[in-house]
Design a protein around this motif. Structure first.
Motif, PDB file in Angstrom:
ATOM      1  N   GLU A   1       0.751  -1.083   0.043  1.00 48.23           N
ATOM      2  CA  GLU A   1      -0.099   0.212  -0.219  1.00 48.23           C
ATOM      3  C   GLU A   1       1.097   1.007  -0.238  1.00 48.23           C
ATOM      4  O   GLU A   1       0.609   2.129  -0.336  1.00 48.23           O
ATOM      5  CB  GLU A   1      -0.973  -0.294   1.293  1.00 48.23           C
TER       6      GLU A   1
ATOM      7  N   SER B   1       0.921   4.327  -2.741  1.00 45.51           N
ATOM      8  CA  SER B   1       0.549   5.438  -2.602  1.00 45.51           C
ATOM      9  C   SER B   1       2.052   6.946  -3.401  1.00 45.51           C
ATOM     10  O   SER B   1       1.873   7.060  -3.735  1.00 45.51           O
ATOM     11  CB  SER B   1       0.399   5.483  -1.297  1.00 45.51           C
TER      12      SER B   1
ATOM     13  N   GLN C   1       1.652   9.583  -6.649  1.00 48.74           N
ATOM     14  CA  GLN C   1       1.598  10.657  -6.134  1.00 48.74           C
ATOM     15  C   GLN C   1       1.146  11.780  -7.157  1.00 48.74           C
ATOM     16  O   GLN C   1       2.047  11.273  -8.070  1.00 48.74           O
ATOM     17  CB  GLN C   1       2.296  11.018  -4.708  1.00 48.74           C
TER      18      GLN C   1
END
Length: 83
Positions: free
Chosen positions: A19, A23, A27
């Motif tokens: 995860e 992430s 971005q």
């Protein structure tokens, strides 16, 4: 423009590591390089992320420590590599 690097330290948290990598990669201003410092995980972290992410490119770097150095030493290792 400043270069952005990301250091992620992990120990036996392969699901959360997945995860965190997703992430960081998604971005808006994604880091140019991401360093994953594995503090000697025993839960199959290395196999898991190598199957899910492309660590053969120049953007993702995986470092497996021989023993659990702890969070602060893991971050220090990652920062030395990033700099």
């Amino acid at each position: 423009m400043a270069k952005i690097a990301c250091v992620i330290v992990t120990y036996n948290r392969k699901q959360l590591l997945g995860e965190a990598l997703e992430s960081a990669l998604n971005q808006e201003a994604a880091p140019e390089t991401i360093f994953v410092i594995d503090n000697a995980s025993t839960d199959g972290t290395e196999d898991y992320i190598n199957q899910r992410f492309d660590f053969d490119n120049q953007r993702l770097h995986y470092v497996r420590c021989a023993q659990n150095l702890g969070g602060s030493a893991g971050f220090a290792t990652g920062m030395r590599l990033a700099l």
